[in-house]
Motif scaffolding. Structure first.
Motif, PDB file in Angstrom:
ATOM      1  N   ALA A  54      43.007  86.413  79.502  1.00  0.00           N
ATOM      2  CA  ALA A  54      42.656  88.192  78.742  1.00  0.00           C
ATOM      3  C   ALA A  54      42.818  89.100  79.764  1.00  0.00           C
ATOM      4  N   THR A  55      43.540  90.496  79.545  1.00  0.00           N
ATOM      5  CA  THR A  55      43.335  91.420  80.427  1.00  0.00           C
ATOM      6  C   THR A  55      42.987  92.815  78.736  1.00  0.00           C
ATOM      7  N   SER A  56      43.125  92.469  77.613  1.00  0.00           N
ATOM      8  CA  SER A  56      43.176  93.153  77.095  1.00  0.00           C
ATOM      9  C   SER A  56      42.939  92.598  75.938  1.00  0.00           C
ATOM     10  N   PRO A  57      42.687  93.609  74.270  1.00  0.00           N
ATOM     11  CA  PRO A  57      42.594  93.001  72.608  1.00  0.00           C
ATOM     12  C   PRO A  57      44.228  92.309  72.799  1.00  0.00           C
ATOM     13  N   VAL A  82      46.634  88.285  75.755  1.00  0.00           N
ATOM     14  CA  VAL A  82      45.438  86.881  75.919  1.00  0.00           C
ATOM     15  C   VAL A  82      46.758  85.800  75.458  1.00  0.00           C
ATOM     16  N   TYR A  94      39.403  88.663  82.870  1.00  0.00           N
ATOM     17  CA  TYR A  94      38.286  87.551  82.160  1.00  0.00           C
ATOM     18  C   TYR A  94      39.089  86.488  81.727  1.00  0.00           C
ATOM     19  N   TYR A 113      39.451  87.950  72.837  1.00  0.00           N
ATOM     20  CA  TYR A 113      38.793  88.658  74.055  1.00  0.00           C
ATOM     21  C   TYR A 113      37.915  89.801  74.323  1.00  0.00           C
ATOM     22  N   SER A 167      35.091  89.126  76.713  1.00  0.00           N
ATOM     23  CA  SER A 167      34.015  90.345  77.267  1.00  0.00           C
ATOM     24  C   SER A 167      32.768  89.962  76.482  1.00  0.00           C
TER      25      SER A 167
END
Length: 937
Positions: free
Chosen positions: A612-615, A618, A708, A784, A788
């Motif tokens: 994931a890079t953001s909510p 994913v 992540y 996410y 995180s």
């Protein structure tokens, strides 16, 4: 009896036949079977009751409490009294339920309840009150058959279908009324069903399987099998003097549920000698459904007949493809395969199923009262099946001494093989059974022979076989009809990827119902080592021959090269799929052997890679908010196992990716993943370790910051699966779980390497309103958060010894930035051990192994020297990365004794002129130098 593809189910359940969709299931309802000898009643089994509580099951009820006990004299009979239905939350994954219930040790299987569909295929319906268009009766020689028998009222056909117009003029005198239980509000016959005077509606659990405006199908099917003849109107059913029992299995309401298999048991328990099933679905092999069919056919001696399906493809269709079920394909007026009909090696025979005249289902005037009769034409394997069911009833009336298995054999062996002489059927030879139904030949005389393979056992029994595997295949052969001599079974492979090394079984003579087995000298099979496509179906052909020209073919399919590998060199065993999941391919747990420790019950109900890079961005293949799997990853290179590998006793590697994010698909990350797994047989600490590394490449045009990566693990550990706690070992960077009151196994995930490590521990039973609530699935935003938020100490542990629960963990690491086109590797270890001390030792062994591999990768590979001691020459193998090199040989005084210039890859160094003794060999290359002591003899 058809050969069961039991090893596929498990795909296959094996069935597990590639490209088939999973049929729909009844939400919130599962079926389980207790193991034989489980002991106390289900309500008194503590482990089972604890598991049900953990799953928040609201009820557990014996599904067939009045079913017949197994008969020791009937080989293969089953015990349906051990089958239970349970109600669970609709969002509960099958994999979770299966893991928790199997861990009790008292449960044999756990399955969903599939919804099968009626198979009506309308084809120019029109009014036809004369019945002159019943070409199917002429083509199957029914008129000649009626010279021998028109049936008997003692033979009842169970019609499991939609509601029926049982007061139709063709049906009202054919119905098997239960005069022992008239409609008076009392269960007069004590069978557990109140006022089941004219059948039963199993789908809505009431006593009126009456036609409704949405259900013409059952009326049509009943009329084909047993419509009244000689009444001056309409049509004639095949089994005109037999009776039928209407059993509604499709609800037609929002409150009912599909109940086809419950109806099969009801029909068998209420004396039906033939049961018709003009419904079904592709795929979704079920041991529960097979148990029901076995019970009806073996325990209760009923002939089961089913439509093969209206999907024009070679596929498995249930219930038609189960053992003990006569599978019926459809043909037209010219004996050509109907363009809609399913075809396969599992078909038993064919029957007319195009433009069939049937009793219609419109114009109902009031509840159960008088109706206006009407007729129509229609088509489908639904209408071919009751033709055969009617024929089976005639055979039972004509030859009452035959058991159900023999009746099926009589129908198969009397079929017209001229079906295959039809030009359009030339491509379907062997895929339409033994031929087209011939009723006259079936009832004329007992002059048929049939030797049939009735069971097979593969050792080792596996869901699928990997390249290079071998297996042994034992079969049981039974003679169902007249005595035969000189019986031989020859096994051949129709697949280039599967070889039969020993494929002959000389049986000899068999009396009626006698059988023989080759278990002392089974067939031997071998899977080729390379080149097998993913999820390949390999077909084996049994050719059975006997004296007087008898021959018959049967088939068995095996799954080769399944889409996962098993890493099991040590005590920890793990399925690694080609799409980033661990243990199982999806939440149904249909593909994969799971995760276990020292042959324990499954430890993990669900696990896999999360990125994931953001909510909203994913990628994963884990459960979603809908309860199904997300489909972020797709395979680029199938995961394959190497034994031994270059760095471990077993290794596996493959590659997959997600999609590039765009305006239509903004939720993906945009990465390619190379996954690699390692497993060891020694030393002891590494037997508890499986190393997993993932090389991530940024496929987008933007820098991913941060990225992540983590592993999700829903552990269900031995003891009580819902009594686990989640902990974090910050020293070894391990997130682990265990049962605090009975810690039989500790299991966890470790982060390796220098990057930050985090863990987010989840209480699976947490109420709505908590940051991560599994009651409505697992959303991308929640995933996410788990990735995180794991670096926050507040989320690292869940549960206490007195307040344990069902737990999961996401163990993660952080890649601060990954530029376009760049790659990086994240490394995790899966760990399991009987004690916490041993788990920590495994973590330390994993860390040491990882560090050794990192150092080795940073250094050029060293030259190799052999043999040592050497004689006339010494071989020097150079890594190709070193290029050419100079080799110098020095004696013990440091004097140069020999020298050679070697090309890339290396070569020999002559020692023949040197005196015996010890020498030092030096290799000089552009990237470094190495020395080695050798002995010269």
């Amino acid at each position: 009896m058809k050969l069961l593809y039991s090893l596929l189910w498990l795909s296959l359940w094996l069935g597990v036949v590639p490209a088939l969709a999973t049929p729909p299931t009844i939400p919130g309802r599962l079926v389980l079977k207790l193991r034989a000898g489980a002991g106390a009643p289900a309500a008194e089994l503590p482990a089972l009751q604890t598991a049900l509580k953990a799953l928040h099951a609201t009820s557990l009820a014996q599904k067939f409490p009045a079913s017949q006990a197994p008969d020791g004299e009937r080989e293969g009979s089953v015990d349906l009294r051990r089958v239970f239905e349970l109600h669970v939350p609709a969002g509960l994954s099958l994999a979770k339920a299966r893991t928790v219930l199997l861990a009790t040790g008292v449960v044999e299987y756990v399955e969903p309840l599939y919804i099968r569909e009626p198979l009506y295929l309308p084809n120019d319906p029109f009014a036809d009150s004369t019945g002159n268009s019943q070409y199917g009766l002429r083509l199957t020689h029914a008129y000649r058959a009626w010279d021998f028998t028109k049936g008997d009222t003692s033979v009842v056909i169970g019609i499991t279908d939609t509601g029926m117009r049982y007061m139709h003029e063709e049906l009202r005198h054919q119905l098997k009324y239960n005069y022992a239980d008239p409609i008076n509000g009392v269960d007069d016959d004590g069978d557990g069903y109140i006022d089941n005077f004219h059948g039963w509606d199993l789908s809505n659990n009431n006593n009126d399987p009456l036609y409704n405006d949405l259900a013409t199908h059952g009326t049509a099917v009943a009329s084909i099998a047993a419509g009244q003849a000689d009444n001056g109107v309409g049509l004639a059913g095949v089994a005109m003097k037999c009776k039928f029992l209407p059993l509604q299995v499709f609800p037609g309401t929002t409150t009912g549920a599909f109940a086809g298999y419950e109806a099969i048991v009801y029909a068998a328990d209420h004396g039906c000698k033939v049961i018709n099933m003009s419904w079904g679905g592709a795929g979704g092999y079920s041991r529960f459904e097979q148990d029901v069919c076995t019970y009806a056919a073996v325990n209760r001696d009923a002939v089961l007949v089913a439509a093969a399906g209206n999907t024009p493809a070679d596929l498995l269709f249930y219930p038609a493809s189960y053992d003990h079920v006569l599978s019926v394909a459809a043909t037209d007026e010219n004996d050509a395969k109907a363009d809609f009909s399913t075809y396969s090696h599992r078909i038993d025979l064919a029957a007319p199923g195009v433009r069939i005249t049937v009793a219609g289902g419109s114009n109902v005037n009031g509840g159960g009262g008088k109706v206006d009769a009407d007729y129509a034409r229609g088509g489908g394997t639904s209408f071919a099946s009751p033709l055969v069911a009617g024929a089976a009833a005639l055979v039972r009336a004509r030859f009452p001494q035959l058991n159900a298995e023999q009746v099926q054999a009589q129908l198969r062996q009397s079929a017209d093989t001229s079906l295959y002489d039809v030009q359009t059927n030339s491509n379907y030879r062997g895929y339409l059974g033994t031929g087209r139904l011939n009723i006259a030949r079936a009832v004329a005389a007992l002059a048929q022979r049939e030797v049939r393979i009735v069971s097979n056992t593969l050792a080792p029994a596996q869901a699928g076989y990997l390249p290079g595997d071998t297996a042994r295949l034992a079969i049981t052969v039974r003679n169902l009809l007249l005595p035969v001599t000189s019986v031989t079974v020859t096994l051949t492979s129709l697949s280039p990827y599967l070889t039969v090394r020993q494929g002959s079984f000389v049986v000899g003579s068999l009396a009626t119902l006698a059988q023989a087995t080759n278990s002392p000298t089974p067939f031997r099979l071998a899977v080729v080592a390379t080149g097998i496509p993913l999820n390949t179906k390999a077909t084996l052909l049994y050719r059975i021959t006997a004296a007087n020209g008898f021959h018959s073919d049967q088939y068995l399919n095996l799954l080769l090269n399944p889409d996962y590998v098993q890493l099991d060199a040590g005590d920890l065993s793990l399925s690694l799929t080609s799409q980033g999941t661990i243990g199982y391919d999806d939440v149904t747990g249909a593909v994969g052997q799971g995760v276990s420790y020292r042959n324990s019950t499954p430890l993990l109900s669900e696990g896999g890679l999360l990125l994931a890079t953001s909510p909203t961005r994913v990628s994963d293949r884990l459960r979603s908010s809908s309860g199904a799997n997300r489909q972020s990853f797709f395979v680029l290179t199938q995961t394959q196992r190497q034994v031994p590998g270059p760095r471990a006793d077993q290794e596996a590697s493959g590659m997959f990716r997600d999609s590039l994010p765009d305006s239509q698909r903004p939720r993906s990350v945009g990465v390619r993943v190379r996954q690699h797994g390692q497993s060891w047989a020694a030393p002891a600490a590494r037997r508890n370790v499986i190393l997993l590394d993932y090389t991530l490449r940024n496929l987008t045009a933007d820098t991913l910051k941060p990225l992540y990566a983590g592993l999700f693990a829903d552990w269900d550990l031995p003891g009580e699966t819902a009594r686990n706690v989640a902990r974090w070992d910050s020293t070894n960077r391990v997130g682990y779980c265990y049962d605090p009151l009975n810690p039989a196994v500790y299991a966890g995930v470790q982060v390796l390497g220098a990057r930050p490590a985090g863990v987010y521990s989840i209480n699976n039973a947490a109420p709505a309103g908590t940051p991560i609530y599994f009651g409505d699935g697992f959303s991308p935003a929640e995933k996410y958060l788990a990735l995180s938020g794991g670096f926050n100490r507040a989320h690292r542990e869940v549960g206490t010894a007195t307040a344990a629960s069902d737990v999961s963990q996401v163990v993660s690491t952080l890649v601060p930035r990954l530029a376009p086109g760049d790659s990086t590797t994240v490394v995790f270890a899966i760990l399991a051990a009987p004690t916490l001390v041993e788990l920590q030792a495994a973590a330390q062994a994993a860390a040491a192994t990882y560090q050794q591999q990192v150092l080795a990768a940073a250094q050029p590979l060293a030259p190799e020297f052999y043999p040592n001691p050497a004689q006339s020459q010494l071989q020097v193998r150079l890594p190709t990365s070193l290029g050419p090199a100079t080799v110098q040989v020095f004696d013990t005084q440091g004097r140069l004794a020999a020298q050679a210039a070697l090309p890339p890859g290396g070569g020999p160094v002559a020692l023949a002129t040197l005196a015996p003794g010890l020498y030092v060999v030096r290799v000089l290359a552009a990237t470094g130098r190495w020395t080695q002591r050798i002995s010269h003899e």
